[in-house]
Design a protein around this motif. Structure first.
Motif, PDB file in Angstrom:
ATOM      1  N   TRP A   1       0.849  -1.205   0.000  1.00 12.74           N
ATOM      2  CA  TRP A   1       0.000   0.000   0.000  1.00 12.74           C
ATOM      3  C   TRP A   1       0.876   1.243   0.000  1.00 12.74           C
ATOM      4  O   TRP A   1       1.114   1.850   1.036  1.00 12.74           O
ATOM      5  CB  TRP A   1      -0.909   0.000   1.224  1.00 12.74           C
ATOM      6  CG  TRP A   1      -1.888  -1.134   1.236  1.00 12.74           C
ATOM      7  CD1 TRP A   1      -1.773  -2.303   1.939  1.00 12.74           C
ATOM      8  CD2 TRP A   1      -3.119  -1.211   0.521  1.00 12.74           C
ATOM      9  NE1 TRP A   1      -2.861  -3.103   1.698  1.00 12.74           N
ATOM     10  CE2 TRP A   1      -3.696  -2.455   0.826  1.00 12.74           C
ATOM     11  CE3 TRP A   1      -3.779  -0.343  -0.360  1.00 12.74           C
ATOM     12  CZ2 TRP A   1      -4.919  -2.859   0.302  1.00 12.74           C
ATOM     13  CZ3 TRP A   1      -4.990  -0.757  -0.890  1.00 12.74           C
ATOM     14  CH2 TRP A   1      -5.551  -1.995  -0.560  1.00 12.74           C
ATOM     15  N   THR A   2       1.375   1.607  -1.165  1.00 15.64           N
ATOM     16  CA  THR A   2       2.215   2.806  -1.281  1.00 15.64           C
ATOM     17  C   THR A   2       1.790   3.619  -2.496  1.00 15.64           C
ATOM     18  O   THR A   2       1.837   3.105  -3.615  1.00 15.64           O
ATOM     19  CB  THR A   2       3.691   2.410  -1.445  1.00 15.64           C
ATOM     20  OG1 THR A   2       3.801   1.451  -2.503  1.00 15.64           O
ATOM     21  CG2 THR A   2       4.261   1.822  -0.182  1.00 15.64           C
ATOM     22  N   PRO A   3       1.361   4.887  -2.279  1.00 15.43           N
ATOM     23  CA  PRO A   3       1.103   5.531  -0.991  1.00 15.43           C
ATOM     24  C   PRO A   3      -0.154   4.953  -0.343  1.00 15.43           C
ATOM     25  O   PRO A   3      -0.962   4.312  -1.017  1.00 15.43           O
ATOM     26  CB  PRO A   3       0.909   7.010  -1.382  1.00 15.43           C
ATOM     27  CG  PRO A   3       0.450   6.966  -2.798  1.00 15.43           C
ATOM     28  CD  PRO A   3       1.104   5.778  -3.427  1.00 15.43           C
ATOM     29  N   PRO A   4      -0.346   5.200   0.966  1.00 17.88           N
ATOM     30  CA  PRO A   4      -1.388   4.483   1.709  1.00 17.88           C
ATOM     31  C   PRO A   4      -2.818   4.789   1.301  1.00 17.88           C
ATOM     32  O   PRO A   4      -3.707   3.992   1.539  1.00 17.88           O
ATOM     33  CB  PRO A   4      -1.133   4.920   3.162  1.00 17.88           C
ATOM     34  CG  PRO A   4      -0.403   6.215   3.064  1.00 17.88           C
ATOM     35  CD  PRO A   4       0.442   6.095   1.843  1.00 17.88           C
ATOM     36  N   MET A   5      -3.076   5.926   0.687  1.00 17.53           N
ATOM     37  CA  MET A   5      -4.433   6.310   0.303  1.00 17.53           C
ATOM     38  C   MET A   5      -4.771   5.973  -1.145  1.00 17.53           C
ATOM     39  O   MET A   5      -5.838   6.321  -1.627  1.00 17.53           O
ATOM     40  CB  MET A   5      -4.644   7.817   0.528  1.00 17.53           C
ATOM     41  CG  MET A   5      -4.891   8.184   1.972  1.00 17.53           C
ATOM     42  SD  MET A   5      -6.492   7.580   2.537  1.00 17.53           S
ATOM     43  CE  MET A   5      -6.425   8.098   4.255  1.00 17.53           C
ATOM     44  N   GLU A   6      -3.859   5.325  -1.829  1.00 12.34           N
ATOM     45  CA  GLU A   6      -4.058   5.053  -3.248  1.00 12.34           C
ATOM     46  C   GLU A   6      -4.169   3.555  -3.502  1.00 12.34           C
ATOM     47  O   GLU A   6      -3.700   2.733  -2.716  1.00 12.34           O
ATOM     48  CB  GLU A   6      -2.879   5.625  -4.059  1.00 12.34           C
ATOM     49  CG  GLU A   6      -2.646   7.113  -3.852  1.00 12.34           C
ATOM     50  CD  GLU A   6      -3.792   7.976  -4.354  1.00 12.34           C
ATOM     51  OE1 GLU A   6      -4.515   7.521  -5.274  1.00 12.34           O
ATOM     52  OE2 GLU A   6      -3.966   9.092  -3.840  1.00 12.34           O
ATOM     53  N   VAL A   7      -4.793   3.209  -4.617  1.00 12.39           N
ATOM     54  CA  VAL A   7      -4.809   1.831  -5.078  1.00 12.39           C
ATOM     55  C   VAL A   7      -3.363   1.376  -5.270  1.00 12.39           C
ATOM     56  O   VAL A   7      -2.538   2.128  -5.785  1.00 12.39           O
ATOM     57  CB  VAL A   7      -5.585   1.732  -6.403  1.00 12.39           C
ATOM     58  CG1 VAL A   7      -5.506   0.321  -6.966  1.00 12.39           C
ATOM     59  CG2 VAL A   7      -7.039   2.158  -6.191  1.00 12.39           C
ATOM     60  N   PRO A   8      -2.996   0.162  -4.838  1.00 10.52           N
ATOM     61  CA  PRO A   8      -1.598  -0.274  -4.926  1.00 10.52           C
ATOM     62  C   PRO A   8      -1.020  -0.154  -6.337  1.00 10.52           C
ATOM     63  O   PRO A   8      -1.669  -0.504  -7.325  1.00 10.52           O
ATOM     64  CB  PRO A   8      -1.669  -1.741  -4.481  1.00 10.52           C
ATOM     65  CG  PRO A   8      -2.840  -1.798  -3.573  1.00 10.52           C
ATOM     66  CD  PRO A   8      -3.834  -0.840  -4.150  1.00 10.52           C
ATOM     67  N   GLU A   9       0.204   0.318  -6.390  1.00 12.42           N
ATOM     68  CA  GLU A   9       0.884   0.475  -7.673  1.00 12.42           C
ATOM     69  C   GLU A   9       1.030  -0.856  -8.403  1.00 12.42           C
ATOM     70  O   GLU A   9       1.113  -0.901  -9.625  1.00 12.42           O
ATOM     71  CB  GLU A   9       2.264   1.103  -7.458  1.00 12.42           C
ATOM     72  CG  GLU A   9       2.224   2.603  -7.203  1.00 12.42           C
ATOM     73  CD  GLU A   9       1.696   3.364  -8.407  1.00 12.42           C
ATOM     74  OE1 GLU A   9       2.217   3.162  -9.524  1.00 12.42           O
ATOM     75  OE2 GLU A   9       0.750   4.152  -8.239  1.00 12.42           O
TER      76      GLU A   9
ATOM     77  N   PRO B   1      -1.848   4.150  10.218  1.00  7.58           N
ATOM     78  CA  PRO B   1      -1.198   2.832  10.202  1.00  7.58           C
ATOM     79  C   PRO B   1      -2.070   1.762   9.544  1.00  7.58           C
ATOM     80  O   PRO B   1      -3.267   1.676   9.786  1.00  7.58           O
ATOM     81  CB  PRO B   1      -1.012   2.522  11.698  1.00  7.58           C
ATOM     82  CG  PRO B   1      -2.139   3.247  12.371  1.00  7.58           C
ATOM     83  CD  PRO B   1      -2.401   4.486  11.546  1.00  7.58           C
ATOM     84  N   ARG B   2      -1.455   0.966   8.699  1.00  7.50           N
ATOM     85  CA  ARG B   2      -2.135  -0.168   8.087  1.00  7.50           C
ATOM     86  C   ARG B   2      -2.128  -1.358   9.045  1.00  7.50           C
ATOM     87  O   ARG B   2      -1.151  -1.611   9.740  1.00  7.50           O
ATOM     88  CB  ARG B   2      -1.422  -0.577   6.798  1.00  7.50           C
ATOM     89  CG  ARG B   2      -1.746   0.314   5.624  1.00  7.50           C
ATOM     90  CD  ARG B   2      -2.990  -0.162   4.911  1.00  7.50           C
ATOM     91  NE  ARG B   2      -3.384   0.773   3.858  1.00  7.50           N
ATOM     92  CZ  ARG B   2      -4.535   0.717   3.228  1.00  7.50           C
ATOM     93  NH1 ARG B   2      -5.407  -0.214   3.538  1.00  7.50           N
ATOM     94  NH2 ARG B   2      -4.824   1.591   2.290  1.00  7.50           N
ATOM     95  N   GLY B   3      -3.239  -2.111   9.031  1.00 10.39           N
ATOM     96  CA  GLY B   3      -3.317  -3.323   9.840  1.00 10.39           C
ATOM     97  C   GLY B   3      -2.715  -4.495   9.093  1.00 10.39           C
ATOM     98  O   GLY B   3      -3.433  -5.429   8.710  1.00 10.39           O
ATOM     99  N   LEU B   4      -1.436  -4.474   8.866  1.00 12.62           N
ATOM    100  CA  LEU B   4      -0.783  -5.513   8.075  1.00 12.62           C
ATOM    101  C   LEU B   4      -0.683  -6.817   8.860  1.00 12.62           C
ATOM    102  O   LEU B   4      -0.635  -6.827  10.084  1.00 12.62           O
ATOM    103  CB  LEU B   4       0.609  -5.038   7.647  1.00 12.62           C
ATOM    104  CG  LEU B   4       0.637  -3.742   6.818  1.00 12.62           C
ATOM    105  CD1 LEU B   4       2.070  -3.356   6.478  1.00 12.62           C
ATOM    106  CD2 LEU B   4      -0.198  -3.878   5.547  1.00 12.62           C
ATOM    107  N   GLY B   5      -0.656  -7.909   8.125  1.00 14.13           N
ATOM    108  CA  GLY B   5      -0.519  -9.219   8.748  1.00 14.13           C
ATOM    109  C   GLY B   5      -1.832  -9.907   9.037  1.00 14.13           C
ATOM    110  O   GLY B   5      -1.845 -11.042   9.510  1.00 14.13           O
TER     111      GLY B   5
END
Length: 399
Positions: free
Chosen positions: A13-21, A382-386
């Motif tokens: 998720w980079t940048p966090p507010m955008e659809v993944p590159e 913060p993303r809830g990764l994992g």
């Protein structure tokens, strides 16, 4: 099995507010190889036409409790249960029992309850500390309370089962022993709940399933009763809660869109659909399937028999041949036939419930708090990764 050339998945998720590159240009190939968090590999179907067709294709099995199928997590079996067959005819039988509780009419009857619940939650939010975490104030409590009412679960149990569900859905977040503790704890809770409800049946979905089980053994086994109760509880709130929180955060990041909605609240349904299309809160990691035979795709590419397969809803939702300017968040988009709820025989039975809750929460929040905004820069959320869901784990807002 691992492959060095496989693309790591879920995408970053980079940048966090955008659809993944990672989704850009992905549809140049009908199939791509991806490496899952477990280290196993699978092939991902990328194009809308293929994804939609394969959701209804019985040559692609949802029953992944078999040797040789890729694992999502190295430490958690997630939804794999050797005693449950998620394919027809068993799936068809169970779906026919459950869909009766999710009719559009029944969901609309729940709307006043959802509205009253949101109003109460926002009363408490307004009277409490400012800033506040939107997840804890609204995004999680609303769908939890609604699913409790629909299933007939005591709402006072929500903190107990929420912790257990969080562990149940760990992909890499928790070690294997903690995952197992949560899995056993959640199953044990449901055993207690079903036993108690048998003594006092109500007008709710779990009671209805208990009646089917106790009055007609051939339609529902005891294990199926517990498994599907567990599945309905988890699916009934986790994804919706993540979408309410993360979707709202995306809107607050785009105050120009908030201004448009406040000028015309009839845009709320189309805004909700567009936020669902961009699917900013998670991946399609739960669409893992197994190819029972060779399956040709629309361009002649073949999914080989024995392959582990992901049907990429998020890639389908970015298909340039279906959606005009797909990477742009367009809250006025028409003909938004996104794939976020799946398709065919595996179309999400709770889609109408999720839509209703998202619409009620979005409109009420924006009406009630005209100055609602993020309390931290969007890049600091913060993303809830994992976990199975990768929405924002904390969303501080102020008004």
């Amino acid at each position: 099995m691992t492959t060095e050339t496989a693309i790591p998945y879920p995408f970053a998720w980079t940048p966090p507010m955008e659809v993944p590159e990672g989704l850009r240009g992905l549809r140049s190939k009908a199939l791509v190889e991806v490496r899952l968090p477990s280290g196993d590999t699978a092939v991902m179907v990328t194009r809308y036409k293929d994804v939609r067709k394969l959701f209804a294709d019985e040559r692609l099995s949802k029953n992944i409790a078999r040797p040789g199928v890729a694992r999502i997590s190295a430490d958690n079996e997630l939804f794999v249960d050797p005693e449950i067959d998620a394919d027809p005819p068993d799936h068809t039988r169970m779906r026919s029992l459950v869909t009766k509780a999710f009719t559009a009419r029944r969901i609309e009857r729940l709307r006043p309850y959802a509205q009253a619940t949101v109003d109460q939650l926002l009363d408490e939010m307004e009277a409490g500390p400012n800033p506040v975490d939107l997840n804890e104030a609204v995004a999680f409590p609303l769908p939890i309370l609604v699913i409790c009412k629909l299933l007939g679960i005591p709402p006072e149990d929500r903190n107990r089962f929420r912790r257990l569900v969080d562990g149940f859905l760990s992909v890499t977040k928790l070690p294997a022993d903690e995952v197992e503790e949560c899995r056993k704890g959640l199953w044990g809770y449901l055993v207690e709940l079903i036993a108690a409800k048998r003594e006092d049946l109500g007008d709710d979905l779990i009671s209805a399933l208990i009646k089917v089980r106790d009055e007609d053994d051939n339609r529902l086994s005891e294990h199926e009763l517990h498994f599907w109760t567990q599945s309905l509880l988890i699916a009934g709130y986790v994804t919706t809660a993540s979408q309410i929180g993360t979707g709202t955060a995306v809107l607050l990041h785009r105050q120009d869109l908030v201004k448009e909605i406040r000028a015309d609240y009839s845009l709320v349904p189309s805004a909700v659909e567009e936020l669902l299309r961009t699917q900013i809160m998670g991946s399609s990691i739960g669409t893992l399937r197994y190819a029972l035979t060779d399956i040709p795709l629309s361009d002649g590419t073949v999914i080989k028999e024995g392959s582990s397969v992901l049907l990429s809803e998020e890639s389908a939702n970015m298909d340039e041949t279906v959606f005009n300017d797909p990477f742009t968040l367009d809250i006025r988009r028409r003909e938004n036939h996104h794939m976020t709820f799946g398709a065919g025989i595996h179309y999400c039975v709770g889609a109408a419930l999720a839509r209703m809750e998202l619409q009620v929460a979005t409109e009420t929040l924006l009406r009630r708090f005209p100055n609602l905004r993020l309390a931290v820069p969007s890049e600091d959320l913060p993303r809830g990764l994992g976990g199975f869901m990768e929405g924002f784990s904390e969303i501080p807002v102020t008004w």
